[in-house]
Design an enzyme around this catalytic site. Sequence first.
Site, mmCIF file in Angstrom:
data_model
loop_
_atom_site.group_PDB
_atom_site.id
_atom_site.type_symbol
_atom_site.label_atom_id
_atom_site.label_comp_id
_atom_site.label_asym_id
_atom_site.label_seq_id
_atom_site.Cartn_x
_atom_site.Cartn_y
_atom_site.Cartn_z
ATOM 1 N N HIS A 92 -36.175 -37.373 23.857
ATOM 2 C CA HIS A 92 -35.218 -38.445 24.617
ATOM 3 C C HIS A 92 -36.166 -38.697 26.552
ATOM 4 O O HIS A 92 -36.298 -40.083 25.974
ATOM 5 C CB HIS A 92 -34.165 -37.723 25.696
ATOM 6 C CG HIS A 92 -33.555 -38.172 26.346
ATOM 7 N ND1 HIS A 92 -32.247 -39.403 26.398
ATOM 8 C CD2 HIS A 92 -33.687 -38.910 28.391
ATOM 9 C CE1 HIS A 92 -32.064 -40.112 27.425
ATOM 10 N NE2 HIS A 92 -33.038 -39.227 28.782
ATOM 11 N N ASP A 148 -49.737 -69.909 24.371
ATOM 12 C CA ASP A 148 -49.290 -68.494 23.956
ATOM 13 C C ASP A 148 -50.442 -67.705 24.215
ATOM 14 O O ASP A 148 -51.119 -67.715 25.710
ATOM 15 C CB ASP A 148 -50.068 -68.891 22.376
ATOM 16 C CG ASP A 148 -49.019 -67.673 21.346
ATOM 17 O OD1 ASP A 148 -49.639 -66.431 21.880
ATOM 18 O OD2 ASP A 148 -48.377 -68.156 20.784
ATOM 19 N N TRP A 192 -41.403 -33.334 28.429
ATOM 20 C CA TRP A 192 -41.653 -34.395 28.036
ATOM 21 C C TRP A 192 -43.849 -34.879 28.648
ATOM 22 O O TRP A 192 -44.480 -35.699 28.529
ATOM 23 C CB TRP A 192 -41.560 -36.582 28.507
ATOM 24 C CG TRP A 192 -41.789 -36.310 30.281
ATOM 25 C CD1 TRP A 192 -40.758 -35.899 31.335
ATOM 26 C CD2 TRP A 192 -42.541 -37.729 30.454
ATOM 27 N NE1 TRP A 192 -41.725 -36.540 31.839
ATOM 28 C CE2 TRP A 192 -42.381 -37.136 31.233
ATOM 29 C CE3 TRP A 192 -43.501 -37.983 29.596
ATOM 30 C CZ2 TRP A 192 -43.134 -38.168 32.946
ATOM 31 C CZ3 TRP A 192 -44.122 -38.635 30.951
ATOM 32 C CH2 TRP A 192 -44.195 -38.926 31.782
ATOM 33 N N SER A 252 -51.073 -49.469 21.571
ATOM 34 C CA SER A 252 -50.912 -50.676 21.933
ATOM 35 C C SER A 252 -50.212 -51.056 23.353
ATOM 36 O O SER A 252 -50.984 -51.424 24.023
ATOM 37 C CB SER A 252 -49.477 -49.967 21.083
ATOM 38 O OG SER A 252 -48.639 -50.855 21.994
ATOM 39 N N SER A 253 -50.172 -49.821 23.943
ATOM 40 C CA SER A 253 -50.178 -50.128 25.687
ATOM 41 C C SER A 253 -51.690 -51.074 26.323
ATOM 42 O O SER A 253 -51.284 -52.058 26.841
ATOM 43 C CB SER A 253 -49.609 -49.158 26.458
ATOM 44 O OG SER A 253 -48.131 -48.526 25.951
ATOM 45 N N HIS A 264 -48.287 -40.723 37.771
ATOM 46 C CA HIS A 264 -47.586 -41.449 39.099
ATOM 47 C C HIS A 264 -47.871 -42.903 38.646
ATOM 48 O O HIS A 264 -46.750 -43.397 38.545
ATOM 49 C CB HIS A 264 -48.226 -40.571 39.612
ATOM 50 C CG HIS A 264 -46.705 -41.514 40.932
ATOM 51 N ND1 HIS A 264 -45.989 -39.967 41.260
ATOM 52 C CD2 HIS A 264 -46.270 -42.207 41.817
ATOM 53 C CE1 HIS A 264 -44.999 -41.311 41.831
ATOM 54 N NE2 HIS A 264 -45.936 -41.999 41.873
ATOM 55 N N GLU A 301 -47.578 -44.017 35.822
ATOM 56 C CA GLU A 301 -46.672 -44.048 34.808
ATOM 57 C C GLU A 301 -45.481 -44.868 35.980
ATOM 58 O O GLU A 301 -44.610 -46.253 35.115
ATOM 59 C CB GLU A 301 -47.457 -42.988 33.802
ATOM 60 C CG GLU A 301 -46.147 -43.547 33.162
ATOM 61 C CD GLU A 301 -45.265 -44.795 31.838
ATOM 62 O OE1 GLU A 301 -47.106 -44.552 31.917
ATOM 63 O OE2 GLU A 301 -45.039 -45.232 31.151
ATOM 64 N N TYR A 308 -44.745 -46.128 38.346
ATOM 65 C CA TYR A 308 -44.810 -47.835 39.224
ATOM 66 C C TYR A 308 -44.650 -48.764 38.241
ATOM 67 O O TYR A 308 -44.418 -49.305 37.585
ATOM 68 C CB TYR A 308 -45.744 -47.942 39.920
ATOM 69 C CG TYR A 308 -45.653 -46.531 40.930
ATOM 70 C CD1 TYR A 308 -44.702 -47.291 41.534
ATOM 71 C CD2 TYR A 308 -45.929 -45.626 41.339
ATOM 72 C CE1 TYR A 308 -43.905 -46.311 43.010
ATOM 73 C CE2 TYR A 308 -45.367 -44.843 42.495
ATOM 74 C CZ TYR A 308 -44.442 -45.456 42.896
ATOM 75 O OH TYR A 308 -44.158 -44.178 43.693
ATOM 76 N N SER A 336 -36.644 -60.029 42.511
ATOM 77 C CA SER A 336 -37.334 -61.061 42.654
ATOM 78 C C SER A 336 -37.061 -62.748 42.083
ATOM 79 O O SER A 336 -37.456 -63.755 42.811
ATOM 80 C CB SER A 336 -38.601 -60.681 42.858
ATOM 81 O OG SER A 336 -38.824 -59.563 43.424
ATOM 82 N N HIS A 372 -47.911 -34.500 43.922
ATOM 83 C CA HIS A 372 -46.418 -33.949 44.547
ATOM 84 C C HIS A 372 -45.319 -34.276 43.603
ATOM 85 O O HIS A 372 -44.529 -33.383 43.260
ATOM 86 C CB HIS A 372 -45.429 -35.406 45.378
ATOM 87 C CG HIS A 372 -45.493 -36.376 44.739
ATOM 88 N ND1 HIS A 372 -45.764 -37.700 44.865
ATOM 89 C CD2 HIS A 372 -45.130 -37.278 42.829
ATOM 90 C CE1 HIS A 372 -45.402 -38.517 43.895
ATOM 91 N NE2 HIS A 372 -44.999 -38.317 42.911
ATOM 92 N N HIS A 373 -45.662 -34.060 42.192
ATOM 93 C CA HIS A 373 -45.177 -33.560 41.265
ATOM 94 C C HIS A 373 -45.549 -32.443 41.035
ATOM 95 O O HIS A 373 -44.748 -31.495 39.784
ATOM 96 C CB HIS A 373 -45.281 -34.091 39.985
ATOM 97 C CG HIS A 373 -45.349 -35.429 39.895
ATOM 98 N ND1 HIS A 373 -44.092 -35.973 39.892
ATOM 99 C CD2 HIS A 373 -45.515 -36.639 39.811
ATOM 100 C CE1 HIS A 373 -44.096 -37.242 39.212
ATOM 101 N NE2 HIS A 373 -44.735 -37.611 39.661
ATOM 102 N N THR A 386 -42.548 -50.472 49.270
ATOM 103 C CA THR A 386 -41.221 -50.155 48.549
ATOM 104 C C THR A 386 -39.797 -51.030 49.260
ATOM 105 O O THR A 386 -39.137 -51.855 49.146
ATOM 106 C CB THR A 386 -40.978 -48.984 48.377
ATOM 107 O OG1 THR A 386 -41.868 -48.302 47.449
ATOM 108 C CG2 THR A 386 -39.827 -49.207 47.014
ATOM 109 N N LYS A 433 -40.070 -54.357 50.803
ATOM 110 C CA LYS A 433 -39.030 -54.969 49.401
ATOM 111 C C LYS A 433 -37.682 -55.209 49.234
ATOM 112 O O LYS A 433 -37.086 -56.086 49.316
ATOM 113 C CB LYS A 433 -39.613 -54.085 48.519
ATOM 114 C CG LYS A 433 -40.894 -54.940 47.246
ATOM 115 C CD LYS A 433 -41.462 -54.389 45.959
ATOM 116 C CE LYS A 433 -42.889 -54.932 45.650
ATOM 117 N NZ LYS A 433 -42.904 -56.432 44.979
ATOM 118 N N ARG A 444 -33.027 -27.445 35.722
ATOM 119 C CA ARG A 444 -32.923 -28.909 34.310
ATOM 120 C C ARG A 444 -33.195 -28.264 33.158
ATOM 121 O O ARG A 444 -34.202 -27.206 33.386
ATOM 122 C CB ARG A 444 -34.028 -30.012 34.696
ATOM 123 C CG ARG A 444 -35.324 -29.475 35.293
ATOM 124 C CD ARG A 444 -36.571 -30.866 35.615
ATOM 125 N NE ARG A 444 -36.526 -31.853 34.890
ATOM 126 C CZ ARG A 444 -37.655 -32.588 34.976
ATOM 127 N NH1 ARG A 444 -38.422 -32.353 35.617
ATOM 128 N NH2 ARG A 444 -38.071 -33.561 33.949
#
Lengths: 286, 526
Positions: free
Chosen positions: B78, B107, B143, B170-171, B254, B256, B258, B269, B303-304, B329, B332, B451
């Site tokens: 998932h 293009d 994951w 690809s990315s 991390h 990722e 963002y 915005s 921090h993870h 943040t 924003k 979890r």
Amino acid sequence: MAHTNDHYYVPHGSHWPIVASVALTVGVVGAANWFNGNASGQAILYLGLAMVAFMMFGWFGTVINESLKGMYNEQVDRSFRQGMMWFIFSEVMFFAAFFGALFYARVLSVPWLLGEDLSTHQTLWSAFGENWPTNGPGNVGGDFQTIGAWGIPAINTLLLLTSGVTITLSHWALKANDKGKTVLWLIATVALGSVFLGFQAYEYVHAYSDLNLTLESGIYGSTFFMLTGFHGMHVTLGTIMLIVITIRAAKGHFSPEQHFAFEGVAWYWHFVDVVWLGLFIFVYVL
Amino acid sequence: MSTATATHDDHHDHGPAKGLMRWVTTTNHKDIGTLYLLFALVMFFVGGAMAMVIRAELFQPGLQVVDPQFFNSMTTVHALVMIFGAVMPAFTGLANWLIPMMIGAPDMALPRMNNFSFWILPFAFSLLLSTFFMAGGGPAAGWTLYPPLSLQMGDGFPFMIFAIHLAGISSIMGSINIVVTILNMRAPGMTLMKMPLFVWTWLITAYLLIATMPVLAGAVTMLLTDKFAGTSFFSAAGGGDPVMYQHIFWFFGHPEVYILILPAFGIISAIVPTFARKPLFGYSSMVYATASIAFLSFIVWAHHMFTVGMPVVGELFFMYATMMIAVPTGVKVFNWVSTMWKGAMTFETPMLFAVGFIMMFTIGGFSGLMLAIAPADFQYHDTYFVVAHFHYVLVTGAIYSIMAATYYWLPKWTGNMYDEKLGKLHFWISTVSVNVLFFPQHFLGLAGMPRRIPDYSVQFTDWNVVSSIGGFVFGVSQLMFVWIIVKAIRGGEKASDQVWEGADGLEWTLPSPPPYHTFTEAPQVK
């Protein structure tokens, strides 16, 4: 604005990308089956690699033809240059992951196991006392010896540094519109790269057969062979790219003003050169 | 140069090729954008179906519907499908459609590579999903693929690793294309500080992607060799360290996070000023805040891993660095609110989703701040509180922004207005159900429910029932989204060029729908 008056070339419809996707997929399905011990895996992998080679001939061939027809203006050329630079940056970050593993092991985790972190040392492997180079408390892969920095690796450093000079000489000759010298210095660069690869192959055989230094020699063997192995793969790729532009230079594809392919390959070559310097210092010398 | 190119047919007007091959061989940014968006929508439902299995299993304590191994592969896949298959391709699709139109380019800079970037994805995800049919089943270690657990996977293991490699290729190619397009293809007069914020946020996102996807590739390559080639990167017996994997993974992971939210900031915005009928408050501070977030994202990864075992200095460094991200943040969020302040506001569906984003993303941001506090995290770590936190930022954050963007630009893409009544209904059902789904998970987590476990202690039952009901309603209500899109593609009230009264930007100067090729002559931007 630096824009020329003509239009940015936007190609219409290309079947090479889908061929590339299928080729990559066939290749990795083969590799995955091979890893899982299926007899057919290796054959499928080679089929995929052959398809990738076919795709590259076709795709690059199309681009070369368009370039020769003058379809690319200055702005397209700039896109290629910037694209190549960002690609090299992504490659730098790929190597950064493996250098990061090396630094983490040498600076943090191995000293922790050795006793810098008392609880790790005592609860896990209190008998462990071997600092870098190490294959860990389990003596994984058995006793081994390392390769000294000042033999073949030092010679290889000189070879690659020299090849950085020869490709620059070739570039100067190209800018001076001297085709003979351009090709000559390119051939010299290819030769230096090939000798480097030959030495590297010899060193691997020596490590496996005489020193018992293998990919399975714990964290030392893992970082040593993954770093030098991926670098060797990149040198191989770079040498193939050099051979391609040598042929193209001989055919007169490049002009003093427009020769992105040459410069892209030259940047790539300098990149593998710089990675080697990092390897030489952090894997061999220190 | 110009004499040589005058003979070419590349700037003659012509439409798309016919039939299926149009989509397979296309190099047109609008076609490729559409492909990305459709792929993301399909993957959204594939990943969503897995979420339904998870919520069905957790509806009652005890093992009810699926076996634990399969449950774990549901949570794992998932996440992989939603992150790499739904949210990232959706943003890339939006970038493809919008960036050339926003900066006045004909293009994307590298159109063939653009096609390649997209067409790898269906293959990558076929490989990933095929692992369910192999001995040992799909990936079930979460994951994040932490070793040694992830190395215990069956025959599917190398297929999963290579699927990640392909998605990464690809990315990276997609991102290189976006960076080069933005830096090299802007119309005359479109200076960097005149670019719409969506373009800015994508420029920085693409940079993050190019910098971190190769690191993920390196990490999973080490997993592969640890399993098959006898290396000891993550085995202490050989002098390696399983925690080393976590450091390398989160150095990617991390930024990722963002990558999954910065383009959303760009979308919000764009939408808020349109419906507040005021220019964006603090444009340049938005740009600098985005850049600051990107910079900080590289120095907060551990921090993870607060509970994994780290020197105290490390815990403190990563705690303070993480809390610093709240500053840009916050800039924003305050800017969006200030943009709305005294605006002539209307609440069409895109604005509803945008305002919903601002409120609910902020909730997720605050719970993130709670998790950033190292001593407190020892309590929350690996509980449902974390699940609630990242679903607030990813579902009511990233996915809400994608839905807002779809409603906002759909009239431009299709030339038809969507059904406003249905759109509003979709928003309200989604917003009520998504809060019923995720808010109780905060309580569950604080009470200690872990979890990634298919069964739970009976005192957690009530809130799990509530959460599951919210989940089923949210899941089913997304079918409305598909129906609204289909309806708008097939017809509806014709949209004007500007579409929205307050809309500003180059894409709104084009007809709705825009012709197959736009800005073949660069516009002048003043």
